[in-house]
Design a protein around this motif. Structure first.
Motif, PDB file in Angstrom:
ATOM      1  N   PRO A  56       6.827  49.167  12.234  1.00 18.06           N
ATOM      2  CA  PRO A  56       6.393  49.408  13.613  1.00 18.06           C
ATOM      3  C   PRO A  56       6.790  48.232  14.506  1.00 18.06           C
ATOM      4  O   PRO A  56       6.929  47.108  14.043  1.00 18.06           O
ATOM      5  N   PRO A  57       6.974  48.482  15.789  1.00 17.22           N
ATOM      6  CA  PRO A  57       7.326  47.396  16.707  1.00 17.22           C
ATOM      7  C   PRO A  57       6.130  46.467  16.923  1.00 17.22           C
ATOM      8  O   PRO A  57       4.983  46.867  16.712  1.00 17.22           O
ATOM      9  N   PRO A  58       6.360  45.252  17.346  1.00 16.56           N
ATOM     10  CA  PRO A  58       5.240  44.350  17.625  1.00 16.56           C
ATOM     11  C   PRO A  58       4.434  44.873  18.806  1.00 16.56           C
ATOM     12  O   PRO A  58       4.965  45.595  19.658  1.00 16.56           O
ATOM     13  N   PRO A  59       3.140  44.544  18.884  1.00 18.54           N
ATOM     14  CA  PRO A  59       2.313  45.062  19.973  1.00 18.54           C
ATOM     15  C   PRO A  59       2.803  44.599  21.347  1.00 18.54           C
ATOM     16  O   PRO A  59       2.744  45.333  22.313  1.00 18.54           O
ATOM     17  N   THR A  60       3.266  43.372  21.470  1.00 19.61           N
ATOM     18  CA  THR A  60       3.819  42.876  22.721  1.00 19.61           C
ATOM     19  C   THR A  60       5.100  42.132  22.414  1.00 19.61           C
ATOM     20  O   THR A  60       5.242  41.538  21.352  1.00 19.61           O
ATOM     21  N   VAL A  61       6.003  42.160  23.345  1.00 16.24           N
ATOM     22  CA  VAL A  61       7.261  41.445  23.189  1.00 16.24           C
ATOM     23  C   VAL A  61       7.142  40.145  23.970  1.00 16.24           C
ATOM     24  O   VAL A  61       6.915  40.174  25.188  1.00 16.24           O
ATOM     25  N   PRO A  62       7.274  38.999  23.313  1.00 16.40           N
ATOM     26  CA  PRO A  62       7.147  37.732  24.036  1.00 16.40           C
ATOM     27  C   PRO A  62       8.197  37.607  25.137  1.00 16.40           C
ATOM     28  O   PRO A  62       9.350  37.964  24.952  1.00 16.40           O
ATOM     29  N   GLY A  63       7.779  37.126  26.292  1.00 17.06           N
ATOM     30  CA  GLY A  63       8.706  36.915  27.393  1.00 17.06           C
ATOM     31  C   GLY A  63       8.921  38.123  28.276  1.00 17.06           C
ATOM     32  O   GLY A  63       9.623  38.033  29.271  1.00 17.06           O
ATOM     33  N   GLN A  64       8.336  39.257  27.950  1.00 11.26           N
ATOM     34  CA  GLN A  64       8.480  40.435  28.796  1.00 11.26           C
ATOM     35  C   GLN A  64       7.111  40.858  29.298  1.00 11.26           C
ATOM     36  O   GLN A  64       6.134  40.823  28.570  1.00 11.26           O
ATOM     37  N   LEU A  65       7.075  41.264  30.542  1.00  7.26           N
ATOM     38  CA  LEU A  65       5.821  41.637  31.158  1.00  7.26           C
ATOM     39  C   LEU A  65       5.983  42.992  31.834  1.00  7.26           C
ATOM     40  O   LEU A  65       6.920  43.198  32.600  1.00  7.26           O
ATOM     41  N   ALA A  66       5.096  43.899  31.526  1.00  6.38           N
ATOM     42  CA  ALA A  66       5.129  45.207  32.183  1.00  6.38           C
ATOM     43  C   ALA A  66       4.498  45.064  33.561  1.00  6.38           C
ATOM     44  O   ALA A  66       3.383  44.572  33.702  1.00  6.38           O
TER      45      ALA A  66
END
Length: 71
Positions: free
Chosen positions: A17-27
């Motif tokens: 599964p993908p990580p819960p949040t991607v470091p350095g990216q902000l929705a």
């Protein structure tokens, strides 16, 4: 060269599964563009982009209006 073990490790990583949040990216929630004509601004939606800014159908630049015949 990559070995079979490297390929298996990569496949397992990609199948997880993908990580819960991607470091350095902000929705960020963004608003739709609004008409930039007038003072105060018109603010109508929907708009089209023009070189002079976003404009609604009522505030199109003069060269984009259809030709009208005199009454």
């Amino acid at each position: 060269m990559t070995t079979a073990l490297d390929l298996d490790a990569t496949r397992r990583l990609l199948d997880g599964p993908p990580p819960p949040t991607v470091p350095g990216q902000l929705a960020v929630d963004t608003e739709p563009p609004r008409c930039e004509h007038g003072n105060p601004r018109c603010g109508a939606v929907p708009v089209r982009p023009y070189p002079c800014g976003y404009r609604c159908d009522q505030h199109q630049p003069a060269r984009t209006h259809p030709y009208r015949t005199a009454p």
